[in-house]
Design an enzyme around this catalytic site. Structure first.
Site, PDB file in Angstrom:
ATOM      1  N   CYS A 144       0.807  -1.163  -0.084  1.00  0.00           N
ATOM      2  CA  CYS A 144       0.611  -0.049  -0.406  1.00  0.00           C
ATOM      3  C   CYS A 144       0.753   1.236   0.109  1.00  0.00           C
ATOM      4  O   CYS A 144       2.078   1.877  -1.011  1.00  0.00           O
ATOM      5  CB  CYS A 144      -0.923  -0.269   1.359  1.00  0.00           C
ATOM      6  SG  CYS A 144      -1.895   1.043   0.944  1.00  0.00           S
ATOM      7  N   HIS A 237      -4.273  -4.078  -0.431  1.00  0.00           N
ATOM      8  CA  HIS A 237      -4.658  -6.006   0.892  1.00  0.00           C
ATOM      9  C   HIS A 237      -4.779  -6.839   1.548  1.00  0.00           C
ATOM     10  O   HIS A 237      -5.523  -7.592   1.763  1.00  0.00           O
ATOM     11  CB  HIS A 237      -4.960  -4.578   2.260  1.00  0.00           C
ATOM     12  CG  HIS A 237      -4.788  -3.221   2.416  1.00  0.00           C
ATOM     13  ND1 HIS A 237      -3.300  -3.168   2.950  1.00  0.00           N
ATOM     14  CD2 HIS A 237      -4.977  -1.887   1.915  1.00  0.00           C
ATOM     15  CE1 HIS A 237      -3.208  -1.751   3.396  1.00  0.00           C
ATOM     16  NE2 HIS A 237      -4.274  -1.233   2.141  1.00  0.00           N
ATOM     17  N   GLU A 239      -3.496  -8.854   2.807  1.00  0.00           N
ATOM     18  CA  GLU A 239      -3.166  -9.049   3.986  1.00  0.00           C
ATOM     19  C   GLU A 239      -4.572  -9.344   5.170  1.00  0.00           C
ATOM     20  O   GLU A 239      -4.190  -9.494   6.476  1.00  0.00           O
ATOM     21  CB  GLU A 239      -2.435  -8.910   4.910  1.00  0.00           C
ATOM     22  CG  GLU A 239      -1.666  -6.901   5.333  1.00  0.00           C
ATOM     23  CD  GLU A 239      -2.516  -6.310   3.868  1.00  0.00           C
ATOM     24  OE1 GLU A 239      -2.271  -4.928   4.771  1.00  0.00           O
ATOM     25  OE2 GLU A 239      -1.989  -6.381   3.369  1.00  0.00           O
TER      26      GLU A 239
END
EC number: 2.3.1.31
Length: 308
Positions: A144, A237, A239
C-alpha cells in the site's frame, strides 16, 4: 516448516490456535537448516494486528521462516505499548549498524497518504531503508503506502489523491498468469482496497522498469514487479483479516467521518451482516509464491546477499 516467533509475542499463541506451525527460537536452533530471514518494517499504528496478518501468511508456507520485527528509529508509536516495542522490535538504525542481511523484507503501509512523501517525518530515514535494501535484502515487498513510497523513490511514480476513498473488495485481473508470483491464481481476483490515493496505469506503463501483474478496471494497478530493484509493490490489502474493512467502516461511522459502505464486502451490502472472506486463498498464494521465489533464488550464504 514453521515460522519462528518469540514465545511471548502475541502472534505465537494466536497463530498456533489457528493451526499455523509456529516454532520457538530454542527449537529452531536445534534444526540443521537455514531458515529464510524475513523482516517486517512495520509502519502501521496498530502494530500487533499487522504483525499477526503478515506472520499468518508467511508462516503458512512449507519453509522455516525467521521473522524479524523492525520499526523506524525515531518515530514513536502512540498506539502500541512501549513494552511490546521494547520486547519484540529493533530500530532500523540498530539493524543497519549490524550489517546483517535478509532474504526478504516487507514494508507496510501507513495512514499518512494525504501527505507528500517528503513531508513524512521519517522520510529521510525511509529513503535510507530503500537504499539499504539494494545491498542487504534479496527481495522487498512494499505494501500500500509502503509500495507507493518505494515506487516514488526509485521511479518517481506519482501518487494521486482520489475524490472518494477506494474502499471495499474490487475485482482484479491476473495480467501475467506465467509470473512465478501468480502461480495458482485465478484469472479474476477479489482484493480488499482501502486508500485515498492511486497510481495511474498510463504512468506505470511509461516506466519500462515496472511490469503490472494485477490490475482493476475500477481501482487501477494493484501489483507491480520491479525486477531491477528486486521488489514487488502491492497497493491493496491481500493481508487483511475478514473484519478489517468492517473495523475501519465502524470506526469512521462512530467518529462521524463521511464513509461509504465498503463495496462488494457485506452480503447484500448490509453492514448488519457478517462479511465473507473471499480473498484469503489468493493472499496465501501471493505470499507463499513470494517466499518460494525467494527460496529458489536467494544465496544459501546469507552474507552474500546483495552481491552482483
Amino acid at each position: 516448516m514453521p515460522i519462528t516467533l518469540p514465545n511471548d509475542l502475541p502472534a505465537y499463541d494466536i497463530l498456533s490456535n489457528e493451526g499455523v506451525m509456529v516454532m520457538s527460537p530454542g527449537r529452531a536452533a536445534t534444526q540443521d537448516i537455514r531458515p529464510l530471514r524475513i523482516g517486517l518494517l512495520n509502519l502501521m499504528p496498530k502494530k500487533i494486528q499487522t504483525e499477526n496478518q503478515f506472520a499468518r501468511l508467511i508462516g503458512a508456507t512449507p519453509l522455516q521462516i525467521d521473522f524479524q520485527l523492525i520499526r523506524m528509529s525515531d518515530h514513536e508509536s502512540r498506539n502500541t505499548a512501549a513494552d511490546h516495542l521494547q520486547s519484540f522490535y529493533r530500530r532500523f538504525c540498530e539493524v543497519e549498524e549490524t550489517g546483517e542481511k535478509f532474504d526478504g523484507l516487507i514494508i507496510t503501509g501507513a495512514p499518512i497518504e494525504h501527505l507528500p512523501f517528503e513531508e513524512v517525518t521519517y522520510w529521510e530515514e525511509l529513503t535510507r531503508v530503500f537504499r539499504w535494501t539494494q545491498s542487504h535484502v534479496h527481495s522487498t515487498f512494499g505494501v500500500c503506502w509502503g509500495g507507493m513510497a518505494m515506487a516514488w523513490h526509485f521511479h518517481r511514480l506519482e501518487k494521486h489523491m482520489l475524490d472518494h476513498k477506494a474502499f471495499g473488495c474490487f475485482r482484479h485481473r491476473n495480467l501475467v498468469p506465467a509470473s512465478p508470483y501468480l502461480r495458482g491464481f485465478s484469472d479474476d481476483v477479489l482484493v480488499p482496497v482501502s486508500r485515498w490515493t492511486e497510481v495511474r496505469q498510463d504512468e506505470v506503463d511509461a516506466i519500462p522498469a515496472l511490469q503490472t501483474l494485477i490490475a482493476s478496471d475500477q481501482v487501477g494497478p494493484c501489483l507491480l514487479q520491479d525486477t531491477g530493484h528486486r521488489a514487488l509493490y502491492v497497493f491493496n490489502h491481500f493481508e487483511y483479516d475478514s473484519t478489517t474493512l468492517k473495523d475501519e467502516y465502524d470506526r469512521d461511522v462512530v467518529s462521524g467521518k463521511p464513509i461509504n459502505v465498503p463495496v462488494n464486502y457485506y452480503p447484500d451490502d448490509d453492514p448488519s451482516r457478517a462479511p465473507t472472506n473471499r480473498w484469503r486463498s489468493h493472499a496465501h498464494l501471493l505470499y507463499g509464491n513470494w517466499i518460494n521465489e525467494i527460496y529458489q533464488t536467494t544465496h544459501f550464504d546469507l552474507n552474500r546477499i546483495g552481491e552482483a
